[in-house]
Every structure is written in C-alpha cells, then in structure tokens.
Design a protein around this motif. Sequence first.
Motif, PDB file in Angstrom:
ATOM      1  N   PHE A 120       0.886  -1.162   0.000  1.00  0.00           N
ATOM      2  CA  PHE A 120       0.000   0.000   0.000  1.00  0.00           C
ATOM      3  C   PHE A 120       0.920   1.207   0.000  1.00  0.00           C
ATOM      4  CE2 PHE A 120      -2.463  -3.342   2.134  1.00  0.00           C
ATOM      5  CZ  PHE A 120      -3.610  -3.349   1.358  1.00  0.00           C
ATOM      6  N   ASN A 145       4.406   1.131   1.700  1.00  0.00           N
ATOM      7  CA  ASN A 145       4.381   0.052   2.686  1.00  0.00           C
ATOM      8  C   ASN A 145       4.287  -1.317   1.997  1.00  0.00           C
ATOM      9  OD1 ASN A 145       4.056  -1.457   4.981  1.00  0.00           O
ATOM     10  ND2 ASN A 145       2.060  -0.587   5.564  1.00  0.00           N
ATOM     11  N   VAL A 201       3.624  -4.798   2.168  1.00  0.00           N
ATOM     12  CA  VAL A 201       2.942  -5.587   3.199  1.00  0.00           C
ATOM     13  C   VAL A 201       3.153  -7.085   3.021  1.00  0.00           C
ATOM     14  CG1 VAL A 201       0.689  -6.131   4.178  1.00  0.00           C
ATOM     15  CG2 VAL A 201       1.267  -3.770   3.644  1.00  0.00           C
ATOM     16  N   PRO A 208       2.213 -11.408  14.580  1.00  0.00           N
ATOM     17  CA  PRO A 208       1.859 -10.154  15.235  1.00  0.00           C
ATOM     18  C   PRO A 208       0.884  -9.337  14.397  1.00  0.00           C
ATOM     19  CG  PRO A 208       4.256 -10.349  14.973  1.00  0.00           C
ATOM     20  CD  PRO A 208       3.637 -11.498  14.265  1.00  0.00           C
TER      21      PRO A 208
HETATM   22  P1  ADP Z   1      -2.621  -8.274  10.213  1.00  0.00           P
HETATM   23  O1  ADP Z   1      -3.911  -8.839   9.708  1.00  0.00           O
HETATM   24  O2  ADP Z   1      -1.525  -9.274  10.290  1.00  0.00           O
HETATM   25  O3  ADP Z   1      -2.780  -7.523  11.495  1.00  0.00           O
HETATM   26  P2  ADP Z   1      -2.878  -6.501   7.940  1.00  0.00           P
HETATM   27  O4  ADP Z   1      -2.790  -7.363   6.744  1.00  0.00           O
HETATM   28  O5  ADP Z   1      -4.212  -6.038   8.372  1.00  0.00           O
HETATM   29  O6  ADP Z   1      -2.111  -7.210   9.145  1.00  0.00           O
HETATM   30  O7  ADP Z   1      -2.002  -5.205   7.734  1.00  0.00           O
HETATM   31  C1  ADP Z   1      -0.648  -5.241   7.350  1.00  0.00           C
HETATM   32  C2  ADP Z   1      -0.195  -3.854   7.006  1.00  0.00           C
HETATM   33  O8  ADP Z   1      -0.881  -3.386   5.877  1.00  0.00           O
HETATM   34  C3  ADP Z   1      -0.426  -2.828   8.103  1.00  0.00           C
HETATM   35  O9  ADP Z   1       0.700  -1.985   8.149  1.00  0.00           O
HETATM   36  C4  ADP Z   1      -1.643  -2.083   7.614  1.00  0.00           C
HETATM   37  O10 ADP Z   1      -1.624  -0.773   8.081  1.00  0.00           O
HETATM   38  C5  ADP Z   1      -1.483  -2.134   6.116  1.00  0.00           C
HETATM   39  N1  ADP Z   1      -2.761  -2.106   5.404  1.00  0.00           N
HETATM   40  C6  ADP Z   1      -3.688  -3.082   5.391  1.00  0.00           C
HETATM   41  N2  ADP Z   1      -4.737  -2.750   4.621  1.00  0.00           N
HETATM   42  C7  ADP Z   1      -4.463  -1.513   4.136  1.00  0.00           C
HETATM   43  C8  ADP Z   1      -5.157  -0.630   3.243  1.00  0.00           C
HETATM   44  N3  ADP Z   1      -6.353  -0.941   2.720  1.00  0.00           N
HETATM   45  N4  ADP Z   1      -4.569   0.561   2.973  1.00  0.00           N
HETATM   46  C9  ADP Z   1      -3.359   0.880   3.477  1.00  0.00           C
HETATM   47  N5  ADP Z   1      -2.657   0.095   4.300  1.00  0.00           N
HETATM   48  C10 ADP Z   1      -3.195  -1.100   4.625  1.00  0.00           C
END
Ligand code: ADP
Length: 250
Positions: free
Chosen positions: A13, A16, A18, A37
């Motif tokens: 994103f 970032n 991910v 985590p």
């Molecule tokens: P988890 O489920 O392991 O807690 P996520 O997959 O929800 O992790 O998130 C991983 C990273 O991706 C985080 O830093 C989160 O802020 C970012 N993130 C997830 N979805 C979005 C989105 N739609 N837009 C921007 N950043 C996102």
Amino acid sequence: MNLLEMQHVKKGFGENEVLKDISLSVAEGEVVSIIGPSGSGKSTLLRCATLLEQMDDGSLTYMGEKAAESINGKTVYAKPADLKKIQRHFGLVFQNFNLFPHYSVLKNIIDAPVSVQKRKKEEVVAEAKVLLEKMGLSGREDAYPCQLSGGQQQRVSIARALAMRPEILFFDEPTSALDPELTLEILKVIRELAEEKMTMVIVTHEMNFAKDVSNRMIFMDKGVIVEETTPELLFTSTNQRTREFLGKYH
Ligand code: ADP
Ligand code: MG
C-alpha cells in the motif's frame, strides 16, 4: 491434491510493502492456521487469496472439482465473469461477522446461493435449515442479526459461507470480537468442520486451538512467512522470532 496455490505474491500500500513474496499452498482436507503479530500482513494475505485485494505481483490458482482458475498479479485484473468463477471456490468468515443487518438470518444465508449461484430457492432454503441446525440455531431463521449474540451471529456467518458450498473456508480472526464463552462456541464449530475434513485456512490468536486443530501452522512476521511447519515443531521452534512471538502467549 492442492486446492489453492499462491506463488510469489506481493502486495503493498503505497510505500508500505505488506506482503513480500509469499507462497502458500493448501491441500484438500487440510487445516492451516496463520499466526503472527498484528500488522504482519495476515489479513492482507487472506484478502488477496479471496480477491478482496488485488495482488501487485505473483499468481493465485484455485483447483478442485470446479476446475482450475488462475489470476496473475501482473496482468490487468480479471473480468467480472472470471472473478465469479474464482469466487465459487471459497468462503470467507470475518472477525466482525459482516451480516446484512436488514436481512433475516435465513435471507442472509440463502441470498448469495440464490442470486449469485442461481440455485433453486427451495433447495437452498432446505440446505440453510440443515446448516442452521448444525450451528445450533434451529428455529432462528426469522431473527435479525441485532437480535442475536455475537457468537450466534458468527455461527450464522459460518452457515452463510458454507451455503455457498466452498472448497476452502477462510477465517480471519473469527473469535477476536467475542468474549471467552462465545469464543468457545465458535471454536467448537470450527473443530467439527475440521473433523468433517473441511479445508480451512484460519488466522487466529487462539494458540491452543490452532495447535490442536491444525495440520500445519504458518508464522508470519513483517510480510514474510518466517516458519511453516507442524504445530508440534512450531511450538518447539528454536527460531528467535517465532519464540519471541509465542512467548507472549504463555
Ligand atoms: P494483520 O492482519 O496481520 O494484522 P494486515 O494485513 O491487516 O495485518 O495489515 C498489514 C499492514 O498493511 C499494516 O501496516 C496495515 O496498516 C497495512 N494495510 C492493510 N490494509 C491496508 C489498506 N487498505 N490501505 C493501506 N494500508 C493497509
Ligand atoms: Mg488482521
């Protein structure tokens, strides 16, 4: 036989990154738990697997009785008809149930099989009643989600996912919005599905449950799969990151 293969999946994103080159396959009848985590990318991985997010790179293939269907992250995104074909392979249960508040329990369950899968309403209603019974919710067909406890709502959403006759069922922290007693209700239902050899991928923080129910466990951290092994080996891992994470649950 593998029902799902994800290869070299990347997703970011903005700046970032991910998911950093994730490969994951799921075999028929297998229960795979994903732990890690908060922020490690678990939900993003499930969202890519279930097409709620578009991968930046990599590929995704669903196999099974309904024939193989693939998506390649590099190509322009698939046409709606192709997406529908892929969606027939899986069901998804969210943390917050995501039921339609203005639909009854029965309508929540039968809506997609009737309107998306074009199945006969009577047949789907009969099947929905069997699923409700299995979920311990006989007689609640006409209730609305707001009249049910969180545990009951989550059981309706599991019934709703099963009504689509998925080959794989994904769960994203299915109990994290529930108090301990209601959590047990849901874990029991998932355990029963495992006994019936339902193929499942479960993101969870319920470590004892994951240890018991899974054939394989995946520990994710910062967008990579750190370890992927049996529950026994994961819980006795010598990997520092795995130990640090699991240490928080003792
Ligand atoms: P988890 O489920 O392991 O807690 P996520 O997959 O929800 O992790 O998130 C991983 C990273 O991706 C985080 O830093 C989160 O802020 C970012 N993130 C997830 N979805 C979005 C989105 N739609 N837009 C921007 N950043 C996102
Ligand atoms: Mg998450």
